[in-house]
Design a protein around this motif. Structure first.
Motif, mmCIF file in Angstrom:
data_model
loop_
_atom_site.group_PDB
_atom_site.id
_atom_site.type_symbol
_atom_site.label_atom_id
_atom_site.label_comp_id
_atom_site.label_asym_id
_atom_site.label_seq_id
_atom_site.Cartn_x
_atom_site.Cartn_y
_atom_site.Cartn_z
ATOM 1 N N PHE A 1 -3.329 -1.083 -6.377
ATOM 2 C CA PHE A 1 -4.530 -0.324 -5.720
ATOM 3 C C PHE A 1 -4.165 1.429 -5.690
ATOM 4 O O PHE A 1 -2.959 1.507 -5.340
ATOM 5 C CB PHE A 1 -5.038 -0.949 -4.318
ATOM 6 N N SER A 2 -5.135 2.039 -5.651
ATOM 7 C CA SER A 2 -4.933 3.435 -5.288
ATOM 8 C C SER A 2 -4.795 3.986 -4.004
ATOM 9 O O SER A 2 -5.451 3.169 -3.343
ATOM 10 C CB SER A 2 -6.094 4.279 -6.297
ATOM 11 N N PRO A 3 -4.259 5.064 -3.812
ATOM 12 C CA PRO A 3 -4.286 5.536 -1.964
ATOM 13 C C PRO A 3 -5.607 5.827 -1.969
ATOM 14 O O PRO A 3 -6.025 6.867 -2.324
ATOM 15 C CB PRO A 3 -3.071 6.390 -2.126
ATOM 16 N N ASN A 4 -6.230 5.129 -0.776
ATOM 17 C CA ASN A 4 -7.518 5.936 -0.267
ATOM 18 C C ASN A 4 -7.575 6.082 1.133
ATOM 19 O O ASN A 4 -8.263 6.945 1.813
ATOM 20 C CB ASN A 4 -8.663 4.681 -0.625
ATOM 21 N N GLU A 5 -6.451 5.795 1.760
ATOM 22 C CA GLU A 5 -6.393 5.799 3.313
ATOM 23 C C GLU A 5 -5.021 6.494 3.577
ATOM 24 O O GLU A 5 -4.041 6.374 2.846
ATOM 25 C CB GLU A 5 -6.512 4.505 4.157
ATOM 26 N N ASP A 6 -4.931 7.012 4.690
ATOM 27 C CA ASP A 6 -3.684 7.647 5.182
ATOM 28 C C ASP A 6 -2.916 6.310 6.205
ATOM 29 O O ASP A 6 -3.742 5.749 6.802
ATOM 30 C CB ASP A 6 -3.813 8.911 5.811
ATOM 31 N N TYR B 1 0.759 -1.294 0.169
ATOM 32 C CA TYR B 1 0.010 -0.048 0.081
ATOM 33 C C TYR B 1 0.921 1.211 -0.090
ATOM 34 O O TYR B 1 1.979 1.336 0.589
ATOM 35 C CB TYR B 1 -1.030 -0.067 1.193
ATOM 36 N N CYS B 2 0.327 2.383 -0.383
ATOM 37 C CA CYS B 2 1.066 3.514 -0.698
ATOM 38 C C CYS B 2 -0.023 4.826 -0.586
ATOM 39 O O CYS B 2 -1.047 4.445 -0.868
ATOM 40 C CB CYS B 2 1.814 3.759 -1.980
ATOM 41 N N ASP B 3 0.144 5.646 0.544
ATOM 42 C CA ASP B 3 -0.752 6.844 0.915
ATOM 43 C C ASP B 3 -0.549 7.756 -0.142
ATOM 44 O O ASP B 3 0.156 7.979 -1.033
ATOM 45 C CB ASP B 3 -0.816 7.090 2.310
ATOM 46 N N GLN B 4 -1.317 8.961 -0.019
ATOM 47 C CA GLN B 4 -1.104 10.084 -1.058
ATOM 48 C C GLN B 4 -0.041 10.981 -0.767
ATOM 49 O O GLN B 4 0.291 11.906 -1.433
ATOM 50 C CB GLN B 4 -2.588 10.914 -0.582
ATOM 51 N N SER B 5 1.003 10.660 0.440
ATOM 52 C CA SER B 5 1.883 11.441 0.376
ATOM 53 C C SER B 5 3.250 10.524 0.191
ATOM 54 O O SER B 5 4.376 10.956 0.303
ATOM 55 C CB SER B 5 2.049 11.737 1.908
ATOM 56 N N GLY B 6 3.076 9.537 -0.454
ATOM 57 C CA GLY B 6 4.030 8.561 -0.851
ATOM 58 C C GLY B 6 4.864 7.681 0.177
ATOM 59 O O GLY B 6 5.744 6.858 -0.257
ATOM 60 N N GLN C 1 10.031 7.908 11.491
ATOM 61 C CA GLN C 1 11.151 8.897 11.086
ATOM 62 C C GLN C 1 11.992 8.426 9.827
ATOM 63 O O GLN C 1 12.458 8.889 9.229
ATOM 64 C CB GLN C 1 11.647 9.610 12.095
ATOM 65 N N LYS C 2 12.324 6.880 10.111
ATOM 66 C CA LYS C 2 13.254 6.231 9.089
ATOM 67 C C LYS C 2 12.309 5.890 7.868
ATOM 68 O O LYS C 2 13.112 5.230 7.176
ATOM 69 C CB LYS C 2 13.809 5.289 9.776
ATOM 70 N N ASP C 3 11.177 6.040 7.951
ATOM 71 C CA ASP C 3 10.504 5.595 6.614
ATOM 72 C C ASP C 3 10.784 6.769 5.357
ATOM 73 O O ASP C 3 10.909 7.847 5.758
ATOM 74 C CB ASP C 3 8.880 5.707 6.735
ATOM 75 N N VAL C 4 11.224 6.233 4.366
ATOM 76 C CA VAL C 4 11.336 7.053 3.225
ATOM 77 C C VAL C 4 10.108 6.929 2.166
ATOM 78 O O VAL C 4 9.927 6.040 1.688
ATOM 79 C CB VAL C 4 12.880 6.472 2.411
ATOM 80 N N ALA C 5 9.874 8.185 2.035
ATOM 81 C CA ALA C 5 8.710 8.483 0.917
ATOM 82 C C ALA C 5 9.086 7.978 -0.530
ATOM 83 O O ALA C 5 10.353 8.321 -0.789
ATOM 84 C CB ALA C 5 8.193 9.662 1.136
#
Length: 192
Positions: free
Chosen positions: A161-166, A127-132, A172-176
Motif C-alpha cells: 500500500f502507498s502512504p496516504n496517512e501521516d 504501513y509507512c508514511d510520506q516521511s519514511g 524519538q527512537k523510531d528510525v525512518a
C-alpha cells in the motif's frame, strides 16, 4: 492535507487490508514490488542484502522472489533472526536450514551474527508514511537493529500500500526508512 492516525490505528487498518488480499493477489503484488526494486536498484555481484522472510499467515510480501534472484546474481543474502530482545543478521545460502521461531517466523538455524556492512535492508512493515516512518508489529526489533547496526547503506521498506496517512505518534527512537517500494512506485525519502 493527509489524515493523521496513531500507530495503533494504522496497524489495525493495514492488517485488515492485507488480510483481505487473496494468495493470488499477494503473489501478484509481490512480483510487482520485486520488479520495482529491480528497476530502481542496480544489484551487483557480492553486494550484501538483508531481506526478511515472510510470515505467510499474515499475507506478508513473498520475498522468496528476491532471495532466488539474489542467489542467481551471486549477491550475498542475509536474513534477520531474533535473539532475546535483539535482532541479528545471519548470512544464508541455497542449502541453509531453517526453523520456525516463537513468533511464527522462519529463521536460519545458524546463530552467527554476520556483523557486516549491508548494502540494503529490505524491511517489512504494515504501513509507512510520506516521511519514511514505519509501522510494524510494535515490537521495535527493526528500530533497535537500525540503531545498533550503523553500516547500512539503504533501509528500504516493502509494502502493498502507498502512504496516504501521516503517523501521529512518531517517537524519538523510531528510525525512518530511506525508501519505500510499493507495487506501483519507489519513494525516495532521502530526497526532500
Amino acid at each position: 492535507m493527509n489524515l493523521s492516525l496513531t500507530k495503533k490505528e494504522l496497524r489495525t487498518i493495514y492488517k485488515e487490508k492485507r488480510m483481505a488480499l487473496s494468495q493470488d493477489e499477494v503473489n501478484f503484488l509481490s512480483k510487482k514490488i520485486f520488479e520495482q526494486f529491480i528497476l530502481q536498484f542496480n544489484i551487483i555481484e557480492n553486494q550484501k542484502v538483508n531481506v526478511f522472510l515472510p510470515i505467510e499467515k499474515f499475507n506478508e510480501i513473498n520475498t522468496q522472489i528476491f532471495i532466488d534472484y539474489f542467489f542467481d546474481k551471486n549477491v550475498r543474502v542475509f536474513v534477520p533472526k531474533i535473539q532475546g530482545e535483539n535482532m541479528i543478521s545471519v548470512e544464508i545460502f541455497p542449502n541453509s536450514e531453517f526453523e520456525i521461531n516463537n513468533w511464527g517466523i522462519k529463521e536460519p538455524i545458524s546463530n552467527i551474527d554476520a556483523n557486516v556492512e549491508l548494502d540494503y535492508v529490505l524491511t517489512p512493515l504494515l504501513y509507512c508514511d510520506q516521511s519514511g516512518n514505519r509501522v510494524g508489529y510494535g515490537k521495535g526489533f527493526y528500530d533497535s537493529f537500525f540503531s545498533r547496526y550503523l553500516e547500512i547503506h539503504k533501509k528500504i521498506g516493502l509494502n502493498f500500500f502507498s502512504p496516504n496517512e501521516d503517523i501521529a505518534d512518531v517517537f524519538q527512537k523510531d528510525v525512518a526508512l530511506d525508501g519505500l517500494i510499493t507495487p506501483s512506485e519507489y519513494i525516495d525519502f532521502t530526497v526532500k
